[in-house]
Scaffold this motif. Structure first.
Motif, PDB file in Angstrom:
ATOM      1  N   THR A  85       0.833  -1.203   0.000  1.00  0.00           N
ATOM      2  CA  THR A  85       0.000   0.000   0.000  1.00  0.00           C
ATOM      3  C   THR A  85       0.867   1.253   0.000  1.00  0.00           C
ATOM      4  O   THR A  85       0.592   2.215  -0.726  1.00  0.00           O
ATOM      5  N   GLY A  86       1.915   1.243   0.807  1.00  0.00           N
ATOM      6  CA  GLY A  86       2.820   2.391   0.872  1.00  0.00           C
ATOM      7  C   GLY A  86       3.512   2.653  -0.446  1.00  0.00           C
ATOM      8  O   GLY A  86       3.621   3.803  -0.886  1.00  0.00           O
ATOM      9  N   GLU A  87       3.976   1.588  -1.086  1.00  0.00           N
ATOM     10  CA  GLU A  87       4.651   1.746  -2.372  1.00  0.00           C
ATOM     11  C   GLU A  87       3.693   2.266  -3.436  1.00  0.00           C
ATOM     12  O   GLU A  87       4.051   3.128  -4.241  1.00  0.00           O
ATOM     13  N   ARG A  88       2.469   1.761  -3.424  1.00  0.00           N
ATOM     14  CA  ARG A  88       1.470   2.223  -4.391  1.00  0.00           C
ATOM     15  C   ARG A  88       1.133   3.697  -4.139  1.00  0.00           C
ATOM     16  O   ARG A  88       1.087   4.507  -5.063  1.00  0.00           O
ATOM     17  N   ALA A  89       0.922   4.059  -2.867  1.00  0.00           N
ATOM     18  CA  ALA A  89       0.620   5.457  -2.524  1.00  0.00           C
ATOM     19  C   ALA A  89       1.785   6.372  -2.894  1.00  0.00           C
ATOM     20  O   ALA A  89       1.576   7.485  -3.399  1.00  0.00           O
ATOM     21  N   ALA A  90       3.022   5.921  -2.642  1.00  0.00           N
ATOM     22  CA  ALA A  90       4.194   6.735  -2.967  1.00  0.00           C
ATOM     23  C   ALA A  90       4.293   6.974  -4.464  1.00  0.00           C
ATOM     24  O   ALA A  90       4.536   8.105  -4.907  1.00  0.00           O
ATOM     25  N   ALA A  91       4.082   5.938  -5.253  1.00  0.00           N
ATOM     26  CA  ALA A  91       4.163   6.083  -6.709  1.00  0.00           C
ATOM     27  C   ALA A  91       3.074   7.021  -7.231  1.00  0.00           C
ATOM     28  O   ALA A  91       3.339   7.906  -8.054  1.00  0.00           O
TER      29      ALA A  91
END
Length: 133
Positions: free
Chosen positions: A41-47
Motif C-alpha cells: 500500500t505504501g509503495e502504491r501510494a508513494a508512486a
C-alpha cells in the motif's frame, strides 16, 4: 541502507481525524509510513503521489506564464475525507489521509512543520554520506 523517516508522521497521526500517512522520495519510493500501511500500500501510494506532484508542478509551470511557481501543498477532497500532499524540498514529500472531521487548517500547519524537519533530516543524512577529503 535506506533512510526510514516514519517519525515525521507521528505528530500528524496524533491529530484528530488523521488516519494514516506515507513519506516518499520525489521519484516515488517509500521512505516511511504509518504502522498500519503495508509495504504494498505504501509503495502504491508513494508512486501515485509522486505522479500527482509531477502533474501539479506541470500545471503550475504551464499556467504561471513562465514565472517560478512552487507547489506548496495539494488537498484532495474525497467522499471519505481528505488527502493532503506536501512536497519536502525537491527530494521528498509527505501524504496523509484524514477523515472529514479533521481541522484542515491545523493539518496544513502541522504538515508544514514536519516538512521543515524532514528537509533538515534529509540534508543531514546526505551530508553524512558525502566522503570528506
Amino acid at each position: 541502507m535506506s533512510l526510514d523517516v516514519s517519525w515525521v508522521l507521528s505528530p500528524l497521526l496524533a491529530l484528530p481525524g488523521v488516519t494514516r500517512g506515507v513519506v516518499l522520495s520525489r521519484d516515488g519510493l517509500i521512505l516511511g509510513g504509518s504502522s498500519d500501511v503495508s509495504t504494498e500500500t505504501g509503495e502504491r501510494a508513494a508512486a501515485m503521489t509522486s505522479s500527482v506532484l509531477a502533474a501539479a508542478r506541470a500545471l503550475c509551470d504551464g499556467l504561471s506564464d513562465g514565472s517560478e511557481d512552487e507547489v506548496v501543498d495539494i488537498v484532495i477532497s474525497a467522499g471519505s475525507g481528505y488527502y493532503y500532499v506536501a512536497p519536502a524540498g525537491d527530494r521528498a514529500a509527505i501524504v496523509v489521509a484524514a477523515t472529514g472531521a479533521v481541522n484542515i487548517g491545523s493539518l496544513a500547519y502541522e504538515v508544514q512543520l514536519q516538512v521543515q524537519k524532514l528537509i533538515k533530516a534529509l540534508d543531514e543524512a546526505s551530508a553524512a554520506r558525502v566522503p570528506r577529503t
